[in-house]
Design an enzyme around this catalytic site. Sequence first.
Site, PDB file in Angstrom:
ATOM      1  N   ASP A 266      42.232  41.067  46.149  1.00 36.03           N
ATOM      2  CA  ASP A 266      42.431  42.503  46.192  1.00 36.03           C
ATOM      3  C   ASP A 266      42.377  43.006  44.754  1.00 36.03           C
ATOM      4  OD1 ASP A 266      42.918  45.066  47.082  1.00 36.03           O
ATOM      5  OD2 ASP A 266      44.610  44.518  48.325  1.00 36.03           O
ATOM      6  N   PHE A 267      42.161  44.301  44.580  1.00 40.28           N
ATOM      7  CA  PHE A 267      41.847  44.849  43.268  1.00 40.28           C
ATOM      8  C   PHE A 267      43.101  44.874  42.393  1.00 40.28           C
ATOM      9  CE2 PHE A 267      38.229  45.539  45.618  1.00 40.28           C
ATOM     10  CZ  PHE A 267      37.193  46.054  44.849  1.00 40.28           C
TER      11      PHE A 267
END
Length: 721
Positions: A266-267
């Site tokens: 995930d970012f």
Amino acid sequence: MSYIKKTGWLVLGLIGYFTAFSQTKPIYQDATKPVEERIGDALSRMTLEEKVRLLHANGGYRSWGVPRLGIPENNPTDGPTGMRPEFRWESWSDAKANNDYCTAFPSLISLAATWNPDMGILYGKSYSEEALYRNKNIILGPGVNICRTPLNGRSFEYMGEDPYLASQIAVSYIQGVQSNHVAACVKHFATNNQETGRMYINSLVDERTLHEIYFPAFKAAVQQGHVWTVMGAYNQLNGQHCCHNDYLLNDILKKEWGFDGVLLSDFGGTHNTQEAIDNGLDLEYGTALGSEEAFENYYLGNAYLQLLKSGKADEKVLDEKVRRVLRMMYRTNMSADRPWGVMNTREHTDAARRIAEEGIVLLKNEASILPLSLSGLKKIVVVGENAIRTVANGGGSSEVKALYEVTPLEGIKNMVGDKIEVVYQPGYSSGLKGTSAADSLKREALKAVVGADVVVYVGGLNKEPNQDSEGSDRLSYNLPYGQDELIAELSKANPHLVAVMISGNAYAMPWLKQVPGILQAWYGGTESGNAIASVLFGKANPSGKLPVTFPVRLDDVAAHALGAYPGDGKTVEYKEGIFVGYRWVEKEKIKPNYAFGHGLSYTTFKYGNVTVDRKVVDATGRLTVTVPVTNTGSREGSEVVQLYVSDLKSSLPRPVKELKGFRKVKLAPGETANVSFTIDKEALSFYDPAQHGWVVEPGKFQVLVGSASDDVRAKAMFELQ
């Protein structure tokens, strides 16, 4: 300079030019060769630096290719319900492009409410065609995290509280997406069940609960949907960050389930180079933005490269990560079979409307107040801010830059034309502060509804922070902006009241007994207003079913009853174990406002007796269950026939019953269909942590078939030997 010297420099220059040209010449491979052979060939041509670059971003929503070899960049798109606007490469700011308007599809909770895998395939196929048009090779969806609490701000992006339902809908979505050579990305692996403290909270979850509740949808995505990418979660699981969690990624995902695709972070979900190398992370996104140097300094960037060059990291591990990335690319943007894309077509908007219609749930229809008649009404008063509010462009990373979005008020006006007077009053406003202005809006609405033939209230939640939105959970189970009081007073001013509720999860209904008609409409996307109007006026017969329980109060939810949400700021312990959603409600004998699987129709259905093809089952546990279902009403309609299984005696505690099958059948008036289900050992098993595996015990079982988890119409017994 002499002529000889000039000529020499020219020759050296030409040699250098042709040498450089030969080194940057793209690879041309025989597309008939096996993909694994082509991956090996590409890998053999790459430098160490090129291999490392392939594992991390070089922009906000892109990651490196190998230009020298003609290997393109990867271009993922948020989110699961349509494409996010184009962002600038070095920041999270909108690029202000004028060619990135797209179709907004319904929220995934709405898709789950269709209980129809055909809609999942249609959804994924339509969305992936738009992704292709904008050269996106990864769609960052579907989200399949289980709805553990109705306060979770991101539940609208997920598929409900039941692992079997989420599994089946997710698999169909993935199949639709990947049929067009675009990678689906199932997320967020795992136990990302709240937004409160999501970046650091440590979820403490026991082994059985993981395997029975929080893993099944991911497992089905891998083993049935053959998903090509998986995204790790922000949170920690049992002490280790999920984006580089050895147990999750190596032991479960890659070894036990045989996942051969890409695990991407995930970012901003990556925190340690060595753990990322060792514990299964393949592709890193979002750790930092701002410059080329920032991207090179990702955890799987220069730090990894230096470990490799110093001999402190094994290049075989690197090559395995690169193989996974290349394998995904050969399936997507390097596939010879990749089709052309299209965007904003009539087919796509029709698909969005059809999915939205099928996902709308008719919760209540007292005295058959619905459907509304186009011939019997003279004046409709529409009340509620959500009647005029667009919502596709909010909620966090699931925001969609929709070409258009039909509001509920517009949909109603489109439906009635000039035949019926339609009056609108906001009744409340999310932007107002102070009681004076709010009271004024309420007074005007109450005055307007007096004498109207029908009042259509359109309210619920929205996609602002602390509503249905990434990054924050809801602050209350009650509706915001004074809506509970407003609805109650509207019902007194005019009892001919229909509530159309827009939200991504359940909410309190203190006004429930006072409102004769209730539609749960979720977030319906581009054609939301037209879909709502179709159901309100009977052009479409509602067939949606709740993918989540609607409890009366928060204390009826296990995580809240046990003080197991939101945790102490550092950890959150899943004390309820496997008893989530209807499993808890039935264990504790709690009556909800509306049960899991509930949903009415404008027609009626009668169930016959259940038959099983054998009363005694061998070790395979395989048997066929059949039930006749008849449309006993006066119009065509679809019913979701739900199959639950109950283990009557077990060595470990088990739920009263568990969903193990469902089918949506369309029936004409008077028509009967024999609906059959095949169940096997997997449907009868439970996870035994003592054996670290699934077991099935001999004994008596019961199959229960019905229209909802609390509306069982027929039962049958069998024995497993």
